[in-house]
Design an enzyme around this catalytic site. Structure first.
Site, PDB file in Angstrom:
ATOM      1  N   GLY A  44       0.567  -4.987   0.885  1.00  0.00           N
ATOM      2  CA  GLY A  44      -0.630  -5.020   0.036  1.00  0.00           C
ATOM      3  C   GLY A  44      -0.381  -5.715  -1.298  1.00  0.00           C
ATOM      4  O   GLY A  44      -1.318  -6.225  -1.917  1.00  0.00           O
ATOM      5  N   GLU A  88       4.465  -5.266   7.437  1.00  0.00           N
ATOM      6  CA  GLU A  88       3.702  -4.191   8.104  1.00  0.00           C
ATOM      7  C   GLU A  88       4.170  -3.899   9.521  1.00  0.00           C
ATOM      8  O   GLU A  88       4.092  -2.755   9.972  1.00  0.00           O
ATOM      9  CB  GLU A  88       2.201  -4.540   8.126  1.00  0.00           C
ATOM     10  CG  GLU A  88       1.500  -4.404   6.781  1.00  0.00           C
ATOM     11  CD  GLU A  88       1.623  -5.630   5.897  1.00  0.00           C
ATOM     12  OE1 GLU A  88       2.375  -6.558   6.244  1.00  0.00           O
ATOM     13  OE2 GLU A  88       0.957  -5.654   4.844  1.00  0.00           O
ATOM     14  N   GLU A 130      -0.727  -9.312  -0.538  1.00  0.00           N
ATOM     15  CA  GLU A 130      -2.168  -9.535  -0.318  1.00  0.00           C
ATOM     16  C   GLU A 130      -2.940  -9.530  -1.638  1.00  0.00           C
ATOM     17  O   GLU A 130      -3.875 -10.309  -1.824  1.00  0.00           O
ATOM     18  CB  GLU A 130      -2.701  -8.452   0.629  1.00  0.00           C
ATOM     19  CG  GLU A 130      -2.159  -8.611   2.044  1.00  0.00           C
ATOM     20  CD  GLU A 130      -2.482  -7.421   2.936  1.00  0.00           C
ATOM     21  OE1 GLU A 130      -2.047  -6.294   2.597  1.00  0.00           O
ATOM     22  OE2 GLU A 130      -3.158  -7.617   3.952  1.00  0.00           O
ATOM     23  N   ALA A 138       0.872  -1.176   0.000  1.00  0.00           N
ATOM     24  CA  ALA A 138       0.000   0.000   0.000  1.00  0.00           C
ATOM     25  C   ALA A 138       0.905   1.222   0.000  1.00  0.00           C
ATOM     26  O   ALA A 138       2.065   1.144   0.425  1.00  0.00           O
ATOM     27  CB  ALA A 138      -0.884  -0.007   1.235  1.00  0.00           C
TER      28      ALA A 138
HETATM   29  N1  COA Z   1       4.590   3.142  -0.589  1.00  0.00           N
HETATM   30  C1  COA Z   1       4.979   4.310  -1.135  1.00  0.00           C
HETATM   31  N2  COA Z   1       6.098   4.442  -1.857  1.00  0.00           N
HETATM   32  C2  COA Z   1       6.860   3.354  -2.033  1.00  0.00           C
HETATM   33  C3  COA Z   1       6.523   2.102  -1.492  1.00  0.00           C
HETATM   34  C4  COA Z   1       5.324   2.015  -0.734  1.00  0.00           C
HETATM   35  N3  COA Z   1       4.897   0.863  -0.188  1.00  0.00           N
HETATM   36  N4  COA Z   1       7.479   1.204  -1.806  1.00  0.00           N
HETATM   37  C5  COA Z   1       8.386   1.878  -2.548  1.00  0.00           C
HETATM   38  N5  COA Z   1       8.022   3.173  -2.687  1.00  0.00           N
HETATM   39  C6  COA Z   1       8.727   4.249  -3.403  1.00  0.00           C
HETATM   40  C7  COA Z   1       9.944   4.755  -2.623  1.00  0.00           C
HETATM   41  O1  COA Z   1       9.546   5.690  -1.661  1.00  0.00           O
HETATM   42  C8  COA Z   1      10.751   5.346  -3.760  1.00  0.00           C
HETATM   43  O2  COA Z   1      10.195   6.594  -4.102  1.00  0.00           O
HETATM   44  P1  COA Z   1      11.159   7.885  -4.358  1.00  0.00           P
HETATM   45  O3  COA Z   1      12.048   7.461  -5.491  1.00  0.00           O
HETATM   46  O4  COA Z   1      10.205   8.972  -4.709  1.00  0.00           O
HETATM   47  O5  COA Z   1      11.914   8.092  -3.086  1.00  0.00           O
HETATM   48  C9  COA Z   1      10.484   4.402  -4.908  1.00  0.00           C
HETATM   49  O6  COA Z   1       9.264   3.734  -4.602  1.00  0.00           O
HETATM   50  C10 COA Z   1      11.559   3.341  -5.096  1.00  0.00           C
HETATM   51  O7  COA Z   1      11.715   2.641  -3.874  1.00  0.00           O
HETATM   52  P2  COA Z   1      13.131   2.487  -3.113  1.00  0.00           P
HETATM   53  O8  COA Z   1      12.834   2.259  -1.662  1.00  0.00           O
HETATM   54  O9  COA Z   1      14.025   3.612  -3.450  1.00  0.00           O
HETATM   55  O10 COA Z   1      13.685   1.154  -3.794  1.00  0.00           O
HETATM   56  P3  COA Z   1      14.713   0.110  -3.156  1.00  0.00           P
HETATM   57  O11 COA Z   1      15.130  -0.789  -4.263  1.00  0.00           O
HETATM   58  O12 COA Z   1      15.781   0.829  -2.388  1.00  0.00           O
HETATM   59  O13 COA Z   1      13.863  -0.739  -2.080  1.00  0.00           O
HETATM   60  C11 COA Z   1      11.919  -1.961  -1.267  1.00  0.00           C
HETATM   61  C12 COA Z   1      12.789  -1.556  -2.489  1.00  0.00           C
HETATM   62  C13 COA Z   1      10.703  -2.685  -1.804  1.00  0.00           C
HETATM   63  C14 COA Z   1      12.725  -2.878  -0.349  1.00  0.00           C
HETATM   64  C15 COA Z   1      11.513  -0.674  -0.511  1.00  0.00           C
HETATM   65  O14 COA Z   1      10.961   0.249  -1.439  1.00  0.00           O
HETATM   66  C16 COA Z   1      10.490  -0.899   0.588  1.00  0.00           C
HETATM   67  O15 COA Z   1      10.828  -1.389   1.630  1.00  0.00           O
HETATM   68  N6  COA Z   1       9.215  -0.507   0.320  1.00  0.00           N
HETATM   69  C17 COA Z   1       8.160  -0.582   1.308  1.00  0.00           C
HETATM   70  C18 COA Z   1       7.702  -1.984   1.481  1.00  0.00           C
HETATM   71  C19 COA Z   1       6.610  -2.055   2.529  1.00  0.00           C
HETATM   72  O16 COA Z   1       6.840  -1.809   3.711  1.00  0.00           O
HETATM   73  N7  COA Z   1       5.419  -2.416   2.101  1.00  0.00           N
HETATM   74  C20 COA Z   1       4.310  -2.594   2.980  1.00  0.00           C
HETATM   75  C21 COA Z   1       3.477  -1.385   3.024  1.00  0.00           C
HETATM   76  S1  COA Z   1       2.075  -1.678   4.070  1.00  0.00           S
END
Ligand code: COA
Length: 259
Positions: A111, A134, A114, A65
């Site tokens: 999400g 989460e 999910e 999400a």
């Molecule tokens: N919500 C909003 N934005 C998200 C996102 C999310 N769940 N997951 C990734 N993004 C965005 C990042 O903020 C970044 O945006 P920016 O370039 O404007 O800063 C872009 O997507 C790229 O992500 P980034 O984190 O730079 O890539 P990465 O390769 O370093 O890491 C992940 C990849 C998936 C490990 C990392 O993005 C992450 O941990 N995301 C969240 C996962 C999460 O907790 N999901 C559950 C949500 S309930």
């Protein structure tokens, strides 16, 4: 037609691509709303026999999400977000009378995991990663993850994944029963379409009843066996059942009309 999705209908399969690659296809309000709309299209458009859900780019299916939308929410707002998503999208996918298959092409977190789990089954590319992170955010899964992950992989492993926020790779996801096939990324969509095409040769009314019956079982519905008896009986009232059995007796291929 859609701002956050790309749709492509070919040979009866609607490929739905979530298209926010710069945000790793995170599910914001717009994506949730449009996924609900596209599912209405899947339900009502007779040209669509199956749907495939995937993410744009080579990095992510859906990385969760959209966390940036969480900061403004209070208790009621959080519950409303989960309710709207579950009812408007995730339950609609799960209860779709037409098969919806996830082609998981990268990160499938929160999400995103999910969303993949609400589909009827899943294929993954070799680089796919699954997790419910989460608790890192002080949250729990809110789009059905506590229920569907437990149904799919069992209580102990589901507890561990949701408590540790660990990510698992595609092979482990397959070993756990979370995905059915692992293929190289370049072959993911073709392999998923191939399975969809095989399903198109079967009786659509029977396929819809298989979905409903298996969903009963997954939910531990008290009337699952009774519903199977009823739906088995209903098949005998379909043209497709007459055609399927006649074709077998006549040693020819059945041609189903979905009636
Ligand atoms: N919500 C909003 N934005 C998200 C996102 C999310 N769940 N997951 C990734 N993004 C965005 C990042 O903020 C970044 O945006 P920016 O370039 O404007 O800063 C872009 O997507 C790229 O992500 P980034 O984190 O730079 O890539 P990465 O390769 O370093 O890491 C992940 C990849 C998936 C490990 C990392 O993005 C992450 O941990 N995301 C969240 C996962 C999460 O907790 N999901 C559950 C949500 S309930």
């Amino acid at each position: 037609m859609y701002q956050t999705l790309v749709t492509d209908l070919q040979d009866g399969t609607l490929v739905i691509t979530i298209n926010r690659p710069d945000k790793l296809n995170a599910l914001n309000k717009d994506v949730i709303e449009e996924l609900g709309k596209v599912m209405d299209e899947v339900y009502t458009n007779a040209e669509i026999k199956t749907a495939i859900l995937t993410g744009a780019g080579e990095k992510a299916f859906v990385a969760g999400a959209d966390i940036s939308e969480f900061t403004a929410l209070d208790e009621d707002g959080g519950a409303e977000l989960a309710r709207r998503g579950q009812q408007g999208v995730f339950d609609k996918i799960e209860n779709s009378p037409k098969p919806v298959i996830a082609a998981v092409n990268g990160f499938s977190l929160g999400g995103g995991c999910e969303l993949a789990m609400s589909c009827h089954f899943r294929l993954a590319s070799e680089n796919a990663k699954f997790g419910q992170p989460e608790v890192n955010l002080g949250l729990i899964p809110g789009y059905g993850g506590t229920q569907r992950l437990t149904q799919l992989i069992g209580k102990g492993k589901a507890m561990e994944l949701m408590m540790t926020a660990d990510m698992i790779g595609a092979d482990e996801a397959k070993a756990l029963g979370l995905v059915n096939h692992v293929v190289p990324q370049a072959e993911l969509l073709a392999k998923t379409k191939e399975i969809a095409q095989k399903i198109h040769t079967k009786a659509p009314v029977a396929i819809a009843k298989v979905i409903a019956c298996v969903n009963d079982a997954a939910k531990g519905a008290a009337d699952g066996f009774a519903n199977e008896i009823k739906r088995f009986g209903e098949c005998f009232a379909t043209e497709d059942m007459r055609e399927g059995t006649a074709a077998f007796m006549e040693k020819r291929k059945a041609i189903f009309k979905g009636k």
